[in-house]
Design an enzyme around this catalytic site. Structure first.
Site, PDB file in Angstrom:
ATOM      1  N   SER A   1      -1.508 -29.777 -22.841  1.00  0.00           N
ATOM      2  CA  SER A   1      -1.741 -28.416 -22.877  1.00  0.00           C
ATOM      3  C   SER A   1      -3.199 -28.038 -22.308  1.00  0.00           C
ATOM      4  CB  SER A   1      -1.544 -27.898 -24.401  1.00  0.00           C
ATOM      5  OG  SER A   1      -0.365 -27.902 -24.825  1.00  0.00           O
TER       6      SER A   1
ATOM      7  N   GLU B   1      -1.579 -38.969 -23.202  1.00  0.00           N
ATOM      8  CA  GLU B   1      -1.158 -37.806 -23.451  1.00  0.00           C
ATOM      9  C   GLU B   1      -0.277 -37.822 -25.004  1.00  0.00           C
ATOM     10  OE1 GLU B   1       0.161 -35.702 -19.579  1.00  0.00           O
ATOM     11  OE2 GLU B   1       1.795 -36.935 -20.278  1.00  0.00           O
TER      12      GLU B   1
ATOM     13  N   GLU C   1       8.088 -38.194 -21.555  1.00  0.00           N
ATOM     14  CA  GLU C   1       9.718 -37.748 -21.224  1.00  0.00           C
ATOM     15  C   GLU C   1      10.296 -38.699 -20.982  1.00  0.00           C
ATOM     16  OE1 GLU C   1       8.193 -34.268 -19.005  1.00  0.00           O
ATOM     17  OE2 GLU C   1       7.147 -33.501 -20.683  1.00  0.00           O
TER      18      GLU C   1
ATOM     19  N   GLY D   1       3.095 -29.425 -23.783  1.00  0.00           N
ATOM     20  CA  GLY D   1       3.974 -28.356 -23.551  1.00  0.00           C
ATOM     21  C   GLY D   1       4.123 -27.309 -24.761  1.00  0.00           C
TER      22      GLY D   1
ATOM     23  N   ASN E   1       1.281 -32.475 -12.818  1.00  0.00           N
ATOM     24  CA  ASN E   1       2.676 -33.081 -12.902  1.00  0.00           C
ATOM     25  C   ASN E   1       3.674 -31.883 -13.187  1.00  0.00           C
ATOM     26  OD1 ASN E   1       4.893 -34.350 -13.555  1.00  0.00           O
ATOM     27  ND2 ASN E   1       4.403 -35.053 -15.674  1.00  0.00           N
ATOM     28  N   TRP E   2       4.161 -31.494 -11.855  1.00  0.00           N
ATOM     29  CA  TRP E   2       5.231 -30.562 -11.596  1.00  0.00           C
ATOM     30  C   TRP E   2       6.580 -30.739 -12.515  1.00  0.00           C
ATOM     31  CZ3 TRP E   2       4.976 -28.869  -5.757  1.00  0.00           C
ATOM     32  CH2 TRP E   2       3.737 -28.496  -5.535  1.00  0.00           C
ATOM     33  N   LYS E   3       6.819 -31.929 -13.009  1.00  0.00           N
ATOM     34  CA  LYS E   3       7.951 -32.350 -13.773  1.00  0.00           C
ATOM     35  C   LYS E   3       9.187 -31.507 -12.946  1.00  0.00           C
ATOM     36  CE  LYS E   3       5.198 -32.344 -18.204  1.00  0.00           C
ATOM     37  NZ  LYS E   3       5.251 -32.166 -19.563  1.00  0.00           N
TER      38      LYS E   3
ATOM     39  N   GLY F   1       2.111 -27.253 -17.305  1.00  0.00           N
ATOM     40  CA  GLY F   1       2.585 -26.221 -17.235  1.00  0.00           C
ATOM     41  C   GLY F   1       1.394 -25.520 -16.375  1.00  0.00           C
TER      42      GLY F   1
ATOM     43  N   HIS G   1       5.633 -41.515 -18.306  1.00  0.00           N
ATOM     44  CA  HIS G   1       5.661 -40.550 -18.937  1.00  0.00           C
ATOM     45  C   HIS G   1       6.358 -40.410 -20.331  1.00  0.00           C
ATOM     46  CE1 HIS G   1       5.487 -36.209 -19.994  1.00  0.00           C
ATOM     47  NE2 HIS G   1       4.245 -35.925 -19.214  1.00  0.00           N
TER      48      HIS G   1
HETATM   49  P1  13P Z   1       1.402 -29.389 -20.407  1.00  0.00           P
HETATM   50  O1  13P Z   1       0.302 -29.468 -19.718  1.00  0.00           O
HETATM   51  O2  13P Z   1       2.479 -28.547 -19.941  1.00  0.00           O
HETATM   52  O3  13P Z   1       1.382 -29.693 -21.983  1.00  0.00           O
HETATM   53  O4  13P Z   1       2.274 -31.114 -19.698  1.00  0.00           O
HETATM   54  C1  13P Z   1       1.343 -32.022 -20.064  1.00  0.00           C
HETATM   55  C2  13P Z   1       2.026 -33.305 -19.343  1.00  0.00           C
HETATM   56  O5  13P Z   1       2.960 -33.801 -19.677  1.00  0.00           O
HETATM   57  C3  13P Z   1       1.555 -33.664 -18.140  1.00  0.00           C
HETATM   58  O6  13P Z   1       2.087 -34.924 -17.667  1.00  0.00           O
END
Ligand code: 13P
Length: 256
Positions: A211, A165, A96, A171, A9-11, A233, A94
């Site tokens: 993470s 998650e 977020e 993150g 997930n590149w966000k 990430g 997600h």
């Molecule tokens: P990280 O791997 O950066 O913790 O993010 C996880 C995530 O939200 C994937 O959707």
């Protein structure tokens, strides 16, 4: 047998040239692969990344969609547009989206249904906040968030993947322990059994996200109920994402 899925997930990261370089590196390495590989770029770049990875084992997904069909909804993107630019997948719910955009289970259920209706495979994301875990509410929160499946039939579950998650692990560099991950995944599988059946529960993939890195991926992916990873990430660089894919391949071989 559940096939491991390693999803990036590149966000809201990577400009065009960066995403192109990354997708070229992945597509160049994986003409075929023992595990499924998915990348989810930001929406302006879906078409471009899609052309780069075409013909490789790397699949394309979007990070979000709106449930309504094409129409007057400024700023939104619908399922047939995602399908049209070559997406096979979409992430829904997600944390977020839930935290910063106020998305709630009722809306998410509509998004899940819309994704399926447009022939997309849907990754429904669930996970508790730190305060909820500390208050002993993890299972109650996960059970409530499974309401995202409210409109999904048992047959349609073949196109659903669940991603666990824990919000406190996203993150932050703090990964859930393998025990915490396995426990939550087993709970979610139990939910699938009670909502649907033993058959659906044992066929549905449940990914872990939060993470995930090259050095913890193998241990996490080796857990019996962890069927893949949703990586933030560490999916932004070819070497770290490839290392996680390779861990997936090893875990898949171990699981037989
Ligand atoms: P990280 O791997 O950066 O913790 O993010 C996880 C995530 O939200 C994937 O959707």
């Amino acid at each position: 047998m559940r096939r491991i899925l390693v999803a990036g997930n590149w966000k809201m990261n990577l400009l065009q040239s960066q995403g192109a370089a990354l997708s070229q590196a992945l597509a160049g390495k994986y003409a075929s692969c023992a595990v499924e590989i998915l990348v989810c770029p930001a929406s302006p770049y879906l078409g471009g990344v899609g052309s780069t990875i075409r013909g490789s084992a790397v699949q394309l997904g979007a990070q979000n969609l709106y449930f309504a069909p094409q129409g007057a909804l400024t700023g939104e993107v619908c399922g047939d547009m995602l399908k049209d630019v070559g997406c096979g997948w979409v992430l829904v719910g997600h944390s977020e989206r839930r935290q910063f955009f106020g998305e709630q289970d009722e809306l998410l259920a509509k998004k899940v249904a819309a994704g399926l209706q447009h022939g997309l495979q849907v990754v429904l994301c669930v996970g508790e906040l730190l305060a909820e875990r500390q208050a002993g509410q993890t299972e109650a929160v996960l059970e409530k968030q499974m309401a995202g499946l409210a409109q999904v039939s048992a047959e349609q579950m073949a196109n659903i993947v669940i991603a666990y998650e824990p919000v406190w692990a996203i993150g932050t560099g703090v990964t859930a322990t393998t025990e915490q991950a396995q426990q939550a995944h087993a709970f979610l599988r139990g939910q699938l059994k009670s909502r649907y059946s033993e058959v659906v529960a044992s066929a549905t993939r449940i990914l872990y996200g939060g993470s995930v890195k090259a050095d913890n991926a193998l241990e996490l992916l080796s857990q019996p109920d962890v069927d893949g990873a949703l990586v933030g990430g560490a999916s932004l660089k070819a070497d770290s994402f490839i290392a996680i894919i390779e861990a997936g391949i090893q875990a898949q071989a171990r699981k037989g």
